[in-house]
Design a protein around this motif. Sequence first.
Motif, PDB file in Angstrom:
ATOM      1  N   HIS A 195       0.455  -1.097   0.246  1.00 52.40           N
ATOM      2  CA  HIS A 195      -0.434  -0.391   0.198  1.00 52.40           C
ATOM      3  C   HIS A 195       1.014   1.115  -0.034  1.00 52.40           C
ATOM      4  O   HIS A 195       0.673   2.312  -0.323  1.00 52.40           O
ATOM      5  N   TRP A 196       2.329   1.482   0.717  1.00 55.44           N
ATOM      6  CA  TRP A 196       2.516   2.357   1.042  1.00 55.44           C
ATOM      7  C   TRP A 196       4.250   1.331   0.673  1.00 55.44           C
ATOM      8  O   TRP A 196       4.810   0.773   1.514  1.00 55.44           O
ATOM      9  N   PRO A 197       5.719   2.816   0.941  1.00 58.93           N
ATOM     10  CA  PRO A 197       6.363   1.958   1.078  1.00 58.93           C
ATOM     11  C   PRO A 197       7.216   2.468   2.119  1.00 58.93           C
ATOM     12  O   PRO A 197       8.392   1.532   2.916  1.00 58.93           O
ATOM     13  N   THR A 198       6.387   2.758   2.811  1.00 61.26           N
ATOM     14  CA  THR A 198       6.653   3.139   4.887  1.00 61.26           C
ATOM     15  C   THR A 198       5.988   2.697   5.816  1.00 61.26           C
ATOM     16  O   THR A 198       4.868   2.191   5.832  1.00 61.26           O
ATOM     17  N   GLY A 199       6.947   1.192   5.814  1.00 60.16           N
ATOM     18  CA  GLY A 199       6.238   0.622   7.427  1.00 60.16           C
ATOM     19  C   GLY A 199       5.905   1.468   8.540  1.00 60.16           C
ATOM     20  O   GLY A 199       6.602   2.518   8.819  1.00 60.16           O
ATOM     21  N   LEU A 200       5.343   0.531   9.079  1.00 58.57           N
ATOM     22  CA  LEU A 200       5.029   0.650  10.261  1.00 58.57           C
ATOM     23  C   LEU A 200       5.394   0.181  11.437  1.00 58.57           C
ATOM     24  O   LEU A 200       5.597  -1.129  11.087  1.00 58.57           O
ATOM     25  N   LYS A 201       5.346   0.420  12.872  1.00 57.05           N
ATOM     26  CA  LYS A 201       5.704  -0.315  13.440  1.00 57.05           C
ATOM     27  C   LYS A 201       4.775  -1.713  13.464  1.00 57.05           C
ATOM     28  O   LYS A 201       3.517  -1.545  13.692  1.00 57.05           O
ATOM     29  N   GLU A 202       5.029  -3.129  14.124  1.00 60.63           N
ATOM     30  CA  GLU A 202       4.155  -4.220  13.704  1.00 60.63           C
ATOM     31  C   GLU A 202       3.638  -4.724  15.317  1.00 60.63           C
ATOM     32  O   GLU A 202       4.564  -3.947  16.247  1.00 60.63           O
ATOM     33  N   GLY A 203       2.710  -5.406  14.736  1.00 56.13           N
ATOM     34  CA  GLY A 203       2.134  -5.655  15.925  1.00 56.13           C
ATOM     35  C   GLY A 203       0.988  -4.632  16.635  1.00 56.13           C
ATOM     36  O   GLY A 203       0.797  -6.126  17.936  1.00 56.13           O
ATOM     37  N   GLY A 204       0.206  -3.892  16.269  1.00 57.40           N
ATOM     38  CA  GLY A 204      -0.274  -3.369  16.927  1.00 57.40           C
ATOM     39  C   GLY A 204      -1.551  -2.663  15.999  1.00 57.40           C
ATOM     40  O   GLY A 204      -1.874  -3.918  15.636  1.00 57.40           O
ATOM     41  N   GLU A 205      -1.541  -1.037  16.798  1.00 57.29           N
ATOM     42  CA  GLU A 205      -2.671  -0.909  15.923  1.00 57.29           C
ATOM     43  C   GLU A 205      -2.753  -0.371  14.456  1.00 57.29           C
ATOM     44  O   GLU A 205      -1.409  -0.359  13.781  1.00 57.29           O
ATOM     45  N   PHE A 206      -3.328  -0.277  13.686  1.00 57.37           N
ATOM     46  CA  PHE A 206      -3.360   0.051  11.806  1.00 57.37           C
ATOM     47  C   PHE A 206      -2.633   1.067  12.145  1.00 57.37           C
ATOM     48  O   PHE A 206      -1.225   1.270  11.288  1.00 57.37           O
ATOM     49  N   PRO A 232      -0.021   2.150  14.110  1.00 58.51           N
ATOM     50  CA  PRO A 232       0.692   2.575  15.749  1.00 58.51           C
ATOM     51  C   PRO A 232       0.975   4.090  16.738  1.00 58.51           C
ATOM     52  O   PRO A 232       2.258   4.455  15.630  1.00 58.51           O
ATOM     53  N   ARG A 233       1.226   4.629  17.661  1.00 60.22           N
ATOM     54  CA  ARG A 233       2.022   5.754  18.084  1.00 60.22           C
ATOM     55  C   ARG A 233       2.611   5.639  19.600  1.00 60.22           C
ATOM     56  O   ARG A 233       1.651   3.848  20.724  1.00 60.22           O
ATOM     57  N   ASP A 234       2.890   6.391  20.124  1.00 56.74           N
ATOM     58  CA  ASP A 234       3.954   5.702  21.520  1.00 56.74           C
ATOM     59  C   ASP A 234       2.573   7.197  22.692  1.00 56.74           C
ATOM     60  O   ASP A 234       1.799   7.766  21.805  1.00 56.74           O
ATOM     61  N   GLU A 235       3.056   6.964  23.302  1.00 54.06           N
ATOM     62  CA  GLU A 235       2.143   7.807  24.811  1.00 54.06           C
ATOM     63  C   GLU A 235       2.167   8.986  24.484  1.00 54.06           C
ATOM     64  O   GLU A 235       1.552   9.954  24.606  1.00 54.06           O
ATOM     65  N   LYS A 236       2.882   9.850  23.690  1.00 54.22           N
ATOM     66  CA  LYS A 236       3.153  11.018  23.316  1.00 54.22           C
ATOM     67  C   LYS A 236       2.120  11.459  21.510  1.00 54.22           C
ATOM     68  O   LYS A 236       1.919  12.489  21.421  1.00 54.22           O
ATOM     69  N   GLY A 237       1.539  10.326  21.461  1.00 55.01           N
ATOM     70  CA  GLY A 237       0.863  10.360  20.666  1.00 55.01           C
ATOM     71  C   GLY A 237       1.506  10.272  18.762  1.00 55.01           C
ATOM     72  O   GLY A 237       1.483  10.561  18.101  1.00 55.01           O
ATOM     73  N   ASN A 238       2.979   9.928  18.801  1.00 49.89           N
ATOM     74  CA  ASN A 238       3.698  10.021  17.383  1.00 49.89           C
ATOM     75  C   ASN A 238       3.367   8.977  16.900  1.00 49.89           C
ATOM     76  O   ASN A 238       3.711   7.529  17.875  1.00 49.89           O
ATOM     77  N   VAL A 239       3.768   8.866  16.325  1.00 41.22           N
ATOM     78  CA  VAL A 239       3.309   7.223  14.853  1.00 41.22           C
ATOM     79  C   VAL A 239       4.915   6.134  14.863  1.00 41.22           C
ATOM     80  O   VAL A 239       5.899   7.075  15.066  1.00 41.22           O
ATOM     81  N   LEU A 240       4.806   5.215  15.220  1.00 41.72           N
ATOM     82  CA  LEU A 240       5.450   4.656  15.011  1.00 41.72           C
ATOM     83  C   LEU A 240       5.795   3.885  13.956  1.00 41.72           C
ATOM     84  O   LEU A 240       5.426   3.380  13.283  1.00 41.72           O
ATOM     85  N   TYR A 241       7.433   3.875  13.607  1.00 42.11           N
ATOM     86  CA  TYR A 241       8.202   3.335  12.286  1.00 42.11           C
ATOM     87  C   TYR A 241       8.625   2.275  12.125  1.00 42.11           C
ATOM     88  O   TYR A 241       9.425   2.401  12.923  1.00 42.11           O
ATOM     89  N   SER A 242       8.712   1.480  11.226  1.00 42.07           N
ATOM     90  CA  SER A 242       9.551   0.220  11.147  1.00 42.07           C
ATOM     91  C   SER A 242      10.370   0.328   9.888  1.00 42.07           C
ATOM     92  O   SER A 242      10.953   1.570   9.679  1.00 42.07           O
ATOM     93  N   ASP A 243      11.880  -0.324  10.393  1.00 39.68           N
ATOM     94  CA  ASP A 243      12.849  -0.689  10.153  1.00 39.68           C
ATOM     95  C   ASP A 243      12.725  -1.241   8.139  1.00 39.68           C
ATOM     96  O   ASP A 243      13.498  -1.161   8.010  1.00 39.68           O
ATOM     97  N   VAL A 244      11.600  -2.320   8.713  1.00 40.42           N
ATOM     98  CA  VAL A 244      11.703  -2.901   7.619  1.00 40.42           C
ATOM     99  C   VAL A 244      12.275  -2.073   5.889  1.00 40.42           C
ATOM    100  O   VAL A 244      11.361  -1.755   5.615  1.00 40.42           O
ATOM    101  N   ASP A 245      12.787  -2.512   5.279  1.00 42.96           N
ATOM    102  CA  ASP A 245      12.901  -2.708   3.306  1.00 42.96           C
ATOM    103  C   ASP A 245      11.815  -3.462   2.568  1.00 42.96           C
ATOM    104  O   ASP A 245      12.065  -4.271   2.774  1.00 42.96           O
ATOM    105  N   TYR A 246      11.322  -2.092   2.422  1.00 38.09           N
ATOM    106  CA  TYR A 246      10.119  -2.669   0.723  1.00 38.09           C
ATOM    107  C   TYR A 246      11.080  -3.694   0.730  1.00 38.09           C
ATOM    108  O   TYR A 246      10.343  -4.554  -0.131  1.00 38.09           O
ATOM    109  N   VAL A 247      12.224  -3.976   0.212  1.00 35.06           N
ATOM    110  CA  VAL A 247      12.551  -4.904  -0.747  1.00 35.06           C
ATOM    111  C   VAL A 247      13.027  -5.849  -0.347  1.00 35.06           C
ATOM    112  O   VAL A 247      12.154  -7.243  -0.718  1.00 35.06           O
ATOM    113  N   ASP A 248      12.627  -5.872   1.271  1.00 32.63           N
ATOM    114  CA  ASP A 248      12.648  -7.336   1.819  1.00 32.63           C
ATOM    115  C   ASP A 248      10.816  -7.857   2.391  1.00 32.63           C
ATOM    116  O   ASP A 248      10.412  -9.267   1.194  1.00 32.63           O
ATOM    117  N   THR A 249      10.130  -7.071   1.669  1.00 38.03           N
ATOM    118  CA  THR A 249       8.547  -7.409   1.737  1.00 38.03           C
ATOM    119  C   THR A 249       8.184  -7.567   0.991  1.00 38.03           C
ATOM    120  O   THR A 249       7.819  -8.590   0.594  1.00 38.03           O
TER     121      THR A 249
END
Length: 320
Positions: free
Chosen positions: A119-130, A132-149
């Motif tokens: 859907h997008w090249p930008t991965g988000l932190k796995e295992g939670g919400e569509f 995912p955010r930290d306690e301050k509301g910041n969106v949490l990113y994933s380091d996964v390379d879309y090439v591996d995806t």
Amino acid sequence: MASTIDNQILLKLDDKSYLPALGFGTYAPKESEDDVYEAVRVAIKTGYRHLDCAAIYRNERAVGQAIKKSIVEDKVTREDLFIVSKLWNSCHRPDLVRASLKKSMEDLGLQYLDLYLIHWPTGLKEGGEFIPRDEKGNVLYSDVDYVDTWKAMEDCVDEGLVKYIGLSNFNSEQIQRILDVARIKPVINQVECHIYFSQEKLIEFCKARGIVVTAYSPFASPGHKSIPFTPCLEEPVIVDIAKSKGKAPSQVILRFLLQRGMIVIPKSVSPKRVIENFQVFDFELTDEEMKKILALNKNHRINTEDIALAHKYYPFNIEF
């Protein structure tokens, strides 16, 4: 290369398959599942055979129920339909790709998908919400390379879970990175495209590499807060051409995109508009009319995906 059947335009994916260039978009964030169900039923009855879905739309069960009902009651077969879904950003990790695809298949009630997109090249932190955010509301990113995806997407083709795979919202450099390593080439890149955002360079880049482009937001999201221009459907050039053709402005815009050799996926839950959007195969735009519409381009992107602005794979930091 295009072909036609039942007055529809078909675009060639490979030596075996064509798909309808006019699809039906199922993104309906403000509508109920009942509204989505009814809209898909109307769409299939009207003649749409290409349905564009996604996990993040959170309505694939309703779409699946409509597909099942249509097959039972409307003499439509599964093979008549081209069903698309998309891998969401929080599932980019290779070990999550297959399960995500299977979940969409289950929700849609299908044994296979025709096309699955990142859907997008930008991965988000796995295992939670569509989103995912930290306690301050910041969106949490994933380091996964879309090439591996992508490599995990290829495995899904090998397994027979999906016939084709592709991309969405990828820029030219990101597409090339995939092409440089792909065993299975992406067949489609789905991107925003409308009269105020013509995407000429990206479309030419994709066409030169045998990748079909799908246009989403063909009417530039009417009412969107970021549109400082006359709404697409009220643009005088479009209105004048529509009057001369005896057509609606929406039909002229869809025809314009189709004649550019693209797939286009308008969405609506209004039965009237669903039917109206399909009535685009009984007229053509002249070369002069095409030029007039193309000249409306303002290089204005609506869908900027602001939650990913700081992501290392944010796709819109380069020209195309």
